[in-house]
Design an enzyme around this catalytic site. Structure first.
Site, PDB file in Angstrom:
ATOM      1  N   HIS A 146      -6.214  36.025  27.330  1.00  0.00           N
ATOM      2  CA  HIS A 146      -5.261  36.387  28.397  1.00  0.00           C
ATOM      3  C   HIS A 146      -4.693  37.792  28.182  1.00  0.00           C
ATOM      4  CE1 HIS A 146      -2.749  34.286  31.666  1.00  0.00           C
ATOM      5  NE2 HIS A 146      -2.775  35.583  31.897  1.00  0.00           N
ATOM      6  N   CYS A 183      -8.272  34.118  42.709  1.00  0.00           N
ATOM      7  CA  CYS A 183      -7.290  33.424  43.560  1.00  0.00           C
ATOM      8  C   CYS A 183      -6.258  32.757  42.652  1.00  0.00           C
ATOM      9  CB  CYS A 183      -7.990  32.397  44.446  1.00  0.00           C
ATOM     10  SG  CYS A 183      -8.913  31.175  43.521  1.00  0.00           S
ATOM     11  N   ASP A 185     -10.898  35.106  30.529  1.00  0.00           N
ATOM     12  CA  ASP A 185      -9.675  35.660  29.940  1.00  0.00           C
ATOM     13  C   ASP A 185      -8.575  34.612  29.963  1.00  0.00           C
ATOM     14  OD1 ASP A 185      -8.124  37.843  28.856  1.00  0.00           O
ATOM     15  OD2 ASP A 185      -7.071  37.942  30.783  1.00  0.00           O
ATOM     16  N   GLU A 220      -4.923  26.873  27.405  1.00  0.00           N
ATOM     17  CA  GLU A 220      -4.629  28.057  26.589  1.00  0.00           C
ATOM     18  C   GLU A 220      -3.237  28.058  25.981  1.00  0.00           C
ATOM     19  OE1 GLU A 220      -5.082  31.150  29.698  1.00  0.00           O
ATOM     20  OE2 GLU A 220      -2.956  31.591  29.417  1.00  0.00           O
ATOM     21  N   THR A 271     -10.632  35.594  35.297  1.00  0.00           N
ATOM     22  CA  THR A 271      -9.467  36.297  34.717  1.00  0.00           C
ATOM     23  C   THR A 271      -8.197  35.832  35.429  1.00  0.00           C
ATOM     24  OG1 THR A 271      -9.764  38.115  36.296  1.00  0.00           O
ATOM     25  CG2 THR A 271     -10.747  38.395  34.113  1.00  0.00           C
ATOM     26  N   SER A 272      -8.291  34.712  36.158  1.00  0.00           N
ATOM     27  CA  SER A 272      -7.155  34.337  37.007  1.00  0.00           C
ATOM     28  C   SER A 272      -6.273  33.268  36.348  1.00  0.00           C
ATOM     29  CB  SER A 272      -7.675  33.894  38.365  1.00  0.00           C
ATOM     30  OG  SER A 272      -6.681  34.083  39.328  1.00  0.00           O
ATOM     31  N   ARG A 273      -6.681  32.026  36.409  1.00  0.00           N
ATOM     32  CA  ARG A 273      -5.968  30.947  35.704  1.00  0.00           C
ATOM     33  C   ARG A 273      -7.015  29.944  35.242  1.00  0.00           C
ATOM     34  NH1 ARG A 273      -2.473  33.978  35.241  1.00  0.00           N
ATOM     35  NH2 ARG A 273      -0.283  33.822  35.840  1.00  0.00           N
ATOM     36  N   ASP A 303     -11.948  33.834  50.887  1.00  0.00           N
ATOM     37  CA  ASP A 303     -10.480  33.782  50.815  1.00  0.00           C
ATOM     38  C   ASP A 303     -10.007  32.983  52.014  1.00  0.00           C
ATOM     39  OD1 ASP A 303      -7.614  34.498  50.835  1.00  0.00           O
ATOM     40  OD2 ASP A 303      -8.156  36.102  49.464  1.00  0.00           O
ATOM     41  N   ILE A 325      -5.861  41.999  43.176  1.00  0.00           N
ATOM     42  CA  ILE A 325      -6.813  42.149  42.058  1.00  0.00           C
ATOM     43  C   ILE A 325      -8.249  42.007  42.562  1.00  0.00           C
ATOM     44  CG2 ILE A 325      -7.580  41.146  39.862  1.00  0.00           C
ATOM     45  CD1 ILE A 325      -4.595  40.332  39.401  1.00  0.00           C
TER      46      ILE A 325
HETATM   47  P1  NAD Z   1      -2.673  38.098  45.327  1.00  0.00           P
HETATM   48  O1  NAD Z   1      -1.619  37.171  45.788  1.00  0.00           O
HETATM   49  O2  NAD Z   1      -2.597  39.540  45.697  1.00  0.00           O
HETATM   50  O3  NAD Z   1      -4.119  37.553  45.800  1.00  0.00           O
HETATM   51  C1  NAD Z   1      -4.494  36.221  45.721  1.00  0.00           C
HETATM   52  C2  NAD Z   1      -5.495  35.967  46.846  1.00  0.00           C
HETATM   53  O4  NAD Z   1      -5.973  34.614  46.718  1.00  0.00           O
HETATM   54  C3  NAD Z   1      -4.887  36.118  48.250  1.00  0.00           C
HETATM   55  O5  NAD Z   1      -5.700  36.960  49.039  1.00  0.00           O
HETATM   56  C4  NAD Z   1      -4.883  34.684  48.769  1.00  0.00           C
HETATM   57  O6  NAD Z   1      -5.074  34.601  50.195  1.00  0.00           O
HETATM   58  C5  NAD Z   1      -6.061  34.092  48.025  1.00  0.00           C
HETATM   59  N1  NAD Z   1      -6.059  32.627  48.046  1.00  0.00           N
HETATM   60  C6  NAD Z   1      -5.013  31.775  48.133  1.00  0.00           C
HETATM   61  N2  NAD Z   1      -5.443  30.508  48.198  1.00  0.00           N
HETATM   62  C7  NAD Z   1      -6.788  30.560  48.139  1.00  0.00           C
HETATM   63  C8  NAD Z   1      -7.806  29.577  48.175  1.00  0.00           C
HETATM   64  N3  NAD Z   1      -7.512  28.271  48.304  1.00  0.00           N
HETATM   65  N4  NAD Z   1      -9.094  29.985  48.081  1.00  0.00           N
HETATM   66  C9  NAD Z   1      -9.398  31.305  47.976  1.00  0.00           C
HETATM   67  N5  NAD Z   1      -8.482  32.280  47.959  1.00  0.00           N
HETATM   68  C10 NAD Z   1      -7.186  31.918  48.048  1.00  0.00           C
HETATM   69  O7  NAD Z   1      -2.723  37.918  43.749  1.00  0.00           O
HETATM   70  P2  NAD Z   1      -3.347  38.934  42.675  1.00  0.00           P
HETATM   71  O8  NAD Z   1      -2.281  39.905  42.234  1.00  0.00           O
HETATM   72  O9  NAD Z   1      -4.630  39.475  43.177  1.00  0.00           O
HETATM   73  O10 NAD Z   1      -3.586  37.951  41.447  1.00  0.00           O
HETATM   74  C11 NAD Z   1      -4.575  36.938  41.515  1.00  0.00           C
HETATM   75  C12 NAD Z   1      -4.407  36.001  40.339  1.00  0.00           C
HETATM   76  O11 NAD Z   1      -4.710  36.704  39.135  1.00  0.00           O
HETATM   77  C13 NAD Z   1      -2.963  35.502  40.101  1.00  0.00           C
HETATM   78  O12 NAD Z   1      -2.694  34.348  40.880  1.00  0.00           O
HETATM   79  C14 NAD Z   1      -2.935  35.212  38.638  1.00  0.00           C
HETATM   80  O13 NAD Z   1      -3.230  33.835  38.450  1.00  0.00           O
HETATM   81  C15 NAD Z   1      -4.067  36.053  38.061  1.00  0.00           C
HETATM   82  N6  NAD Z   1      -3.598  37.069  37.100  1.00  0.00           N
HETATM   83  C16 NAD Z   1      -4.141  37.096  35.863  1.00  0.00           C
HETATM   84  C17 NAD Z   1      -3.730  38.062  34.943  1.00  0.00           C
HETATM   85  C18 NAD Z   1      -4.327  38.179  33.555  1.00  0.00           C
HETATM   86  O14 NAD Z   1      -3.700  38.799  32.680  1.00  0.00           O
HETATM   87  N7  NAD Z   1      -5.498  37.646  33.306  1.00  0.00           N
HETATM   88  C19 NAD Z   1      -2.728  38.978  35.303  1.00  0.00           C
HETATM   89  C20 NAD Z   1      -2.208  38.922  36.602  1.00  0.00           C
HETATM   90  C21 NAD Z   1      -2.640  37.956  37.503  1.00  0.00           C
END
Ligand code: NAD
Length: 335
Positions: free
Chosen positions: A295, A205, A258, A263, A232-234, A174, A155
């Site tokens: 979300h 992340c 998001d 939540e 938009t992550s967690r 990262d 993402i």
């Molecule tokens: P991904 O696994 O492809 O990428 C996550 C990245 O974070 C990796 O490159 C990893 O090396 C990096 N990372 C791990 N630990 C880290 C740290 N301590 N500091 C910095 N970076 C670190 O995952 P993705 O598919 O890109 O998804 C990312 C996040 O998006 C998911 O974990 C999820 O929480 C969130 N997400 C949200 C929604 C939504 O509807 N809002 C939907 C899908 C995913």
């Protein structure tokens, strides 16, 4: 295979029933969230399908295992809500959907950026009232601004690609560099430098012990005055109380969320007739420079299609005792 699908919404059912024709699983839909109180519904079901705000702590997993469940099929990418050690103890297999449309979430993150920047939420409300004054609606060019991407996986990379198209300067942090980002011209920096130089900080992340409250009083103090923060992550990547202080002092100029730490008690439900009991969330909604969505980053037709098909295929792999590429390796994650 018999599967109990928790946190079912009408759209969940529609997508699962349509895709299941090709898989033939026996699906039991439960509207309730999976919690300690509802885990008993899964008794006798060898598989359950759970979503982002379902509770999969040690207690729930123990109830599931006692009732005969062997497979937890998450229909999401993140798995921070699963106690993986407990899953390992109970010999539960956990599968997820790691790679559904990264475009959906990245595009939503950028939608939040543009909404906040050009104040679309305020402008649209004004125009409906016949107020065409522009005072207070001034934005800035995205072109030439520095965007800091925290987490450059699937993402984060897509977000970087879109922002590169706008002509933003791109910084990233990262634990592992993504060669596709480097090829795009993204410059990796440490978190301090990213916070200090970015006009926009976007979090991509996962939520892990190392990333919980990554945005806190200290990191906010390092950010540029007036920074735009997008999550938009967690939710728990951000200390919400610190962010509220940052908004009040003006250090944070824009906030797009998001996801939200607490939540689970709010999102995905229509609470419009109720009094919101969460005072922190209520405070957030009072700022005109804050936009919150519930979300919905994943919520595109394309993403739901992929989520549903991958979930059903994961269940079929388990049933056929095939190795599943989307199984979460519990030993690897314990490290
Ligand atoms: P991904 O696994 O492809 O990428 C996550 C990245 O974070 C990796 O490159 C990893 O090396 C990096 N990372 C791990 N630990 C880290 C740290 N301590 N500091 C910095 N970076 C670190 O995952 P993705 O598919 O890109 O998804 C990312 C996040 O998006 C998911 O974990 C999820 O929480 C969130 N997400 C949200 C929604 C939504 O509807 N809002 C939907 C899908 C995913």
């Amino acid at each position: 295979m018999k599967v109990g699908v928790f946190s079912t919404k009408p759209y969940t059912r529609t997508f699962f029933e349509e895709a299941n024709g090709a898989f033939g699983h026996e699906l039991a839909f439960f509207e309730s969230r999976l919690t300690t109180e509802t885990a008993g519904l899964a008794a006798g079901l060898p598989a359950i399908c759970a979503f982002v705000n379902d509770v999969l702590d040690a207690r729930v997993l123990s109830t599931l295992a006692d009732g005969g469940t062997r497979l937890i099929a998450l229909r999401c990418a993140g798995f921070n809500n699963v106690d993986l050690s407990a899953a390992g103890r109970h010999k539960l297999t956990v599968v997820r959907v790691p790679t559904y449309s990264p475009h959906a979430v990245a595009e939503h993150a950028v939608a939040l950026m543009l909404t906040l920047n050009r104040k679309i939420h305020r402008a649209a409300a004004r125009v409906r009232e016949g107020n065409f004054a522009l005072d207070g609606l001034m934005g800035f060019d995205m072109h030439g601004r520095t965007a800091g991407i925290v987490g450059t996986g699937r993402i984060g990379f897509e977000a970087a690609r879109i922002l590169n198209g706008f002509g933003c300067r791109l910084l990233a942090y990262d634990i592992a560099e993504n060669p596709d980002c480097v090829a795009l011209g993204v410059r990796y920096a440490d978190l301090h430098q990213l916070f200090a130089e970015s006009d926009i900080v976007s979090l991509h992340c996962p939520l892990l012990p190392a990333t919980r409250h990554l945005v806190n009083d200290e990191s906010i103090a390092r950010m540029k005055p007036g920074v735009m923060l997008i999550n938009t992550s967690r939710g728990a990547l951000i200390d919400t109380r610190a962010v509220i202080d940052g908004l009040k002092s003006g250090r944070i100029g824009y906030l797009g969320l998001d996801v939200y730490e607490e939540e689970a008690d709010l999102f995905f439900e229509d609470l419009s007739d109720q009094v919101i009991q969460d005072d922190v969330f209520a405070r957030l909604t009072t700022f005109s420079n804050v936009v919150i969505t519930g979300h919905q980053g994943f919520f595109t037709r394309d993403a739901l299609d992929e989520i549903t098909r991958t979930t059903l295929a994961n269940i079929s792999d388990y049933e056929a005792r095939r190795s599943c590429p989307n199984e979460i390796s519990i030993d690897r994650l314990r490290k």
